[in-house]
Design a protein around this motif. Structure first.
Motif, PDB file in Angstrom:
ATOM      1  N   ALA A 219       6.239  -8.914  11.753  1.00 21.51           N
ATOM      2  CA  ALA A 219       4.513  -8.765  11.858  1.00 21.51           C
ATOM      3  C   ALA A 219       3.954  -7.216  10.770  1.00 21.51           C
ATOM      4  O   ALA A 219       3.352  -7.811  10.326  1.00 21.51           O
ATOM      5  CB  ALA A 219       4.295  -8.341  13.425  1.00 21.51           C
ATOM      6  N   GLU A 220       4.769  -6.428  11.014  1.00 25.40           N
ATOM      7  CA  GLU A 220       4.294  -4.938   9.800  1.00 25.40           C
ATOM      8  C   GLU A 220       3.673  -5.581   8.408  1.00 25.40           C
ATOM      9  O   GLU A 220       3.779  -5.034   7.740  1.00 25.40           O
ATOM     10  CB  GLU A 220       5.016  -4.190  10.260  1.00 25.40           C
ATOM     11  CG  GLU A 220       4.850  -3.537  11.937  1.00 25.40           C
ATOM     12  CD  GLU A 220       5.399  -2.230  11.580  1.00 25.40           C
ATOM     13  OE1 GLU A 220       6.810  -1.768  11.035  1.00 25.40           O
ATOM     14  OE2 GLU A 220       6.254  -1.552  12.762  1.00 25.40           O
ATOM     15  N   ALA A 221       5.471  -6.524   8.362  1.00 27.71           N
ATOM     16  CA  ALA A 221       5.353  -6.701   6.301  1.00 27.71           C
ATOM     17  C   ALA A 221       3.892  -7.685   6.592  1.00 27.71           C
ATOM     18  O   ALA A 221       3.546  -7.850   5.568  1.00 27.71           O
ATOM     19  CB  ALA A 221       6.651  -8.119   6.633  1.00 27.71           C
ATOM     20  N   VAL A 222       3.342  -8.187   6.863  1.00 31.33           N
ATOM     21  CA  VAL A 222       2.258  -9.321   7.400  1.00 31.33           C
ATOM     22  C   VAL A 222       0.649  -8.428   6.985  1.00 31.33           C
ATOM     23  O   VAL A 222       0.433  -8.677   6.508  1.00 31.33           O
ATOM     24  CB  VAL A 222       2.590 -10.828   7.715  1.00 31.33           C
ATOM     25  CG1 VAL A 222       0.969 -11.421   7.910  1.00 31.33           C
ATOM     26  CG2 VAL A 222       3.582 -11.494   7.364  1.00 31.33           C
ATOM     27  N   ASN A 223       0.603  -7.847   8.658  1.00 29.42           N
ATOM     28  CA  ASN A 223      -0.534  -7.085   7.754  1.00 29.42           C
ATOM     29  C   ASN A 223      -0.066  -5.656   9.450  1.00 29.42           C
ATOM     30  O   ASN A 223      -0.147  -6.109  10.127  1.00 29.42           O
ATOM     31  CB  ASN A 223      -1.469  -8.208   9.413  1.00 29.42           C
ATOM     32  CG  ASN A 223      -2.782  -7.142   9.315  1.00 29.42           C
ATOM     33  OD1 ASN A 223      -2.900  -6.479   8.659  1.00 29.42           O
ATOM     34  ND2 ASN A 223      -3.960  -8.414   9.677  1.00 29.42           N
TER      35      ASN A 223
ATOM     36  N   ALA B 135      10.352 -11.780  -1.653  1.00 25.94           N
ATOM     37  CA  ALA B 135      10.564 -11.185  -3.053  1.00 25.94           C
ATOM     38  C   ALA B 135       8.777 -11.465  -2.794  1.00 25.94           C
ATOM     39  O   ALA B 135       8.684 -10.259  -3.381  1.00 25.94           O
ATOM     40  CB  ALA B 135      10.581 -12.376  -4.154  1.00 25.94           C
ATOM     41  N   ALA B 136       7.520 -11.643  -2.599  1.00 30.50           N
ATOM     42  CA  ALA B 136       6.698 -11.969  -2.695  1.00 30.50           C
ATOM     43  C   ALA B 136       6.088 -11.027  -1.421  1.00 30.50           C
ATOM     44  O   ALA B 136       4.799 -10.589  -1.914  1.00 30.50           O
ATOM     45  CB  ALA B 136       6.165 -13.369  -1.617  1.00 30.50           C
ATOM     46  N   PHE B 137       6.904 -10.514  -0.863  1.00 32.74           N
ATOM     47  CA  PHE B 137       6.038  -9.105   0.282  1.00 32.74           C
ATOM     48  C   PHE B 137       6.269  -7.824  -0.637  1.00 32.74           C
ATOM     49  O   PHE B 137       7.128  -7.514  -1.104  1.00 32.74           O
ATOM     50  CB  PHE B 137       7.072  -9.403   1.240  1.00 32.74           C
ATOM     51  CG  PHE B 137       6.662  -9.939   2.271  1.00 32.74           C
ATOM     52  CD1 PHE B 137       5.743 -10.000   3.204  1.00 32.74           C
ATOM     53  CD2 PHE B 137       7.259 -11.378   1.833  1.00 32.74           C
ATOM     54  CE1 PHE B 137       5.400 -11.564   4.121  1.00 32.74           C
ATOM     55  CE2 PHE B 137       7.216 -12.079   3.056  1.00 32.74           C
ATOM     56  CZ  PHE B 137       6.084 -12.874   3.817  1.00 32.74           C
ATOM     57  N   ASN B 138       5.249  -6.799  -0.704  1.00 32.26           N
ATOM     58  CA  ASN B 138       5.452  -5.958  -1.035  1.00 32.26           C
ATOM     59  C   ASN B 138       6.324  -4.607  -0.127  1.00 32.26           C
ATOM     60  O   ASN B 138       7.476  -5.105   0.767  1.00 32.26           O
ATOM     61  CB  ASN B 138       3.410  -5.458  -0.762  1.00 32.26           C
ATOM     62  CG  ASN B 138       3.299  -4.717   0.298  1.00 32.26           C
ATOM     63  OD1 ASN B 138       3.673  -4.972   1.152  1.00 32.26           O
ATOM     64  ND2 ASN B 138       1.556  -4.042   0.216  1.00 32.26           N
ATOM     65  N   HIS B 139       5.319  -3.337  -0.190  1.00 37.78           N
ATOM     66  CA  HIS B 139       7.034  -2.393   0.394  1.00 37.78           C
ATOM     67  C   HIS B 139       6.451  -2.728   2.035  1.00 37.78           C
ATOM     68  O   HIS B 139       7.845  -1.985   2.540  1.00 37.78           O
ATOM     69  CB  HIS B 139       6.398  -0.617   0.222  1.00 37.78           C
ATOM     70  CG  HIS B 139       4.804  -1.139   0.401  1.00 37.78           C
ATOM     71  ND1 HIS B 139       3.517  -1.010  -0.082  1.00 37.78           N
ATOM     72  CD2 HIS B 139       4.267   0.268   1.938  1.00 37.78           C
ATOM     73  CE1 HIS B 139       2.529  -0.482   0.577  1.00 37.78           C
ATOM     74  NE2 HIS B 139       2.762   0.160   1.720  1.00 37.78           N
TER      75      HIS B 139
ATOM     76  N   GLU C 198       9.525  -3.437   3.366  1.00 36.82           N
ATOM     77  CA  GLU C 198      10.845  -2.593   3.498  1.00 36.82           C
ATOM     78  C   GLU C 198      11.485  -2.908   4.952  1.00 36.82           C
ATOM     79  O   GLU C 198      12.897  -3.007   5.164  1.00 36.82           O
ATOM     80  CB  GLU C 198      10.081  -1.454   2.967  1.00 36.82           C
ATOM     81  CG  GLU C 198      11.372  -0.414   2.529  1.00 36.82           C
ATOM     82  CD  GLU C 198      12.524  -1.368   1.051  1.00 36.82           C
ATOM     83  OE1 GLU C 198      13.823  -0.998   0.987  1.00 36.82           O
ATOM     84  OE2 GLU C 198      11.696  -1.682   0.421  1.00 36.82           O
ATOM     85  N   PRO C 199      11.288  -2.448   5.644  1.00 37.12           N
ATOM     86  CA  PRO C 199      11.866  -2.442   7.452  1.00 37.12           C
ATOM     87  C   PRO C 199      12.960  -3.356   7.272  1.00 37.12           C
ATOM     88  O   PRO C 199      13.834  -3.330   8.165  1.00 37.12           O
ATOM     89  CB  PRO C 199      11.792  -2.126   8.545  1.00 37.12           C
ATOM     90  CG  PRO C 199      10.121  -1.103   7.280  1.00 37.12           C
ATOM     91  CD  PRO C 199       9.416  -2.025   6.353  1.00 37.12           C
ATOM     92  N   LEU C 200      12.420  -4.926   6.548  1.00 37.63           N
ATOM     93  CA  LEU C 200      13.101  -5.826   6.965  1.00 37.63           C
ATOM     94  C   LEU C 200      14.457  -5.724   5.740  1.00 37.63           C
ATOM     95  O   LEU C 200      15.473  -6.240   6.406  1.00 37.63           O
ATOM     96  CB  LEU C 200      12.229  -7.052   6.426  1.00 37.63           C
ATOM     97  CG  LEU C 200      11.499  -7.349   7.520  1.00 37.63           C
ATOM     98  CD1 LEU C 200      11.050  -9.135   7.866  1.00 37.63           C
ATOM     99  CD2 LEU C 200      11.946  -7.498   9.370  1.00 37.63           C
ATOM    100  N   ARG C 201      13.966  -4.829   4.454  1.00 38.02           N
ATOM    101  CA  ARG C 201      15.095  -5.029   3.363  1.00 38.02           C
ATOM    102  C   ARG C 201      16.220  -4.087   4.106  1.00 38.02           C
ATOM    103  O   ARG C 201      16.880  -4.423   4.542  1.00 38.02           O
ATOM    104  CB  ARG C 201      14.795  -5.139   2.845  1.00 38.02           C
ATOM    105  CG  ARG C 201      13.531  -6.020   1.577  1.00 38.02           C
ATOM    106  CD  ARG C 201      13.092  -5.365   0.777  1.00 38.02           C
ATOM    107  NE  ARG C 201      12.047  -5.958  -0.091  1.00 38.02           N
ATOM    108  CZ  ARG C 201      10.955  -6.142  -0.156  1.00 38.02           C
ATOM    109  NH1 ARG C 201      10.250  -4.893   0.477  1.00 38.02           N
ATOM    110  NH2 ARG C 201      10.088  -7.148  -0.251  1.00 38.02           N
TER     111      ARG C 201
END
Length: 298
Positions: free
Chosen positions: A56-60, A277-281, A284-287
């Motif tokens: 959820a945080e990665a999107v918004n 790849a298309a997501f920003n910082h 980072e938690p998902l990575r």
């Protein structure tokens, strides 16, 4: 990022909300609810709810999204805990230790444990459909419910557990092994990530990318679980080591050997990270979670 700090912070958020939402052991159903609470609060890494929050945080990444995602994350943990209670039963894996504590049926008895699992499963859908999720639009909530139901049901986690039992002690190939674990373990992990995407209003492209991420880390998670079963101690795992061997289950190490299995897990994590790849910082938690999953020791 420092993944340990992130995990601890998110785990505490989940624990706090679970404590606020979970039924209290009072009245006529007190003993039943106590058995539900025992397994839910006995510990655990809370990986699935944390994956939901991180997606959820990665999107918004705003406060409204974070708050909307929490009840959904709690519902996912209820379903995961129910599955552990049932997995441990004498008719299934017959284990007496989970998360470093006696399993539910060894404390409350088999019948009570079965009902505790049933209670947690249905309580999860209560959370997904109740006023605690009212900030989400009805179409979103319906998709959440369908996503979780399919992941937990006969074509997901339950079906995977059924296959796991059916093929125990039998010689099978990779396709069967992959089917078992894609359903038994991977389905709920993928659903956790997908639910986070839905809560945050992800685009179709974002949702598909996160689903791909979830598929790959679900595979990595199961391979590492299989490796830990033969490499870690009972004290490290918080559950009996070597249980797969005892039950004669088909696993990645039994089919491919340890080193090839380890390579497969690393490759799955690389694929997961590539999907972001298309997501920003904000992703980072998902990575970091993907790397944590492949390197974990318990």
């Amino acid at each position: 990022m420092e993944i340990t700090t992130y995990l601890n912070e998110q785990r505490q958020r989940v624990e706090d909300r679970l404590a606020a939402l979970m039924l209290d052991p009072v009245g006529a159903f007190a003993q039943h609810i106590e058995s539900m609470r025992y397994s839910l609060f006995v510990g655990g890494k809370r990986i699935r709810p944390i994956l939901c929050l991180a997606a959820a945080e990665a999107v918004n990444n705003n406060e409204q999204t974070r708050q909307c995602a929490l009840p959904v994350a709690c519902a996912l943990e209820c379903i995961h805990t129910y599955s552990l209670i049932h997995d441990d039963l004498p008719a299934m894996d017959d284990d007496d230790l989970r998360r470093g504590k006696p399993t539910n049926h060894t404390i409350f008895g088999e019948a009570a444990a079965i009902l505790a699992g049933d209670g947690l499963l249905t309580f999860a859908f209560d959370l997904l459909s109740s006023p605690v999720s009212a900030a989400l639009a009805d179409p979103v909530r319906l998709r959440l419910i369908q996503t979780v139901a399919r992941a937990a049901g006969s074509l997901g986690m339950v079906g995977g557990q059924s296959l796991d039992m059916i093929y125990a002690g039998k010689q099978v190939g990779y396709e069967v092994l992959r089917s078992i674990h894609r359903s038994k373990t991977g389905a709920l992990i993928t659903a956790s990530v997908t639910c986070g995407a839905l809560v945050a209003g992800a685009s179709e492209e974002q949702e598909e990318a996160l689903k791909t991420y979830g598929d790959h880390i679900g595979l990595a998670f199961q391979i590492v679980d299989d490796l830990l079963d033969v490499e870690a101690t009972t004290e490290q795992l918080g559950k009996p080591a070597g249980s797969d061997i005892k039950s004669d289950k088909v696993t990645y190490p039994s089919l491919f050997g340890r080193e090839t299995s380890r390579t497969m897990a690393r490759e799955a994590v690389q694929e997961a990270i590539a999907a972001l790849a298309a997501f920003n910082h904000q992703a980072e938690p998902l990575r970091a979670l993907a790397n944590y999953i492949v390197n974990r020791k318990k």
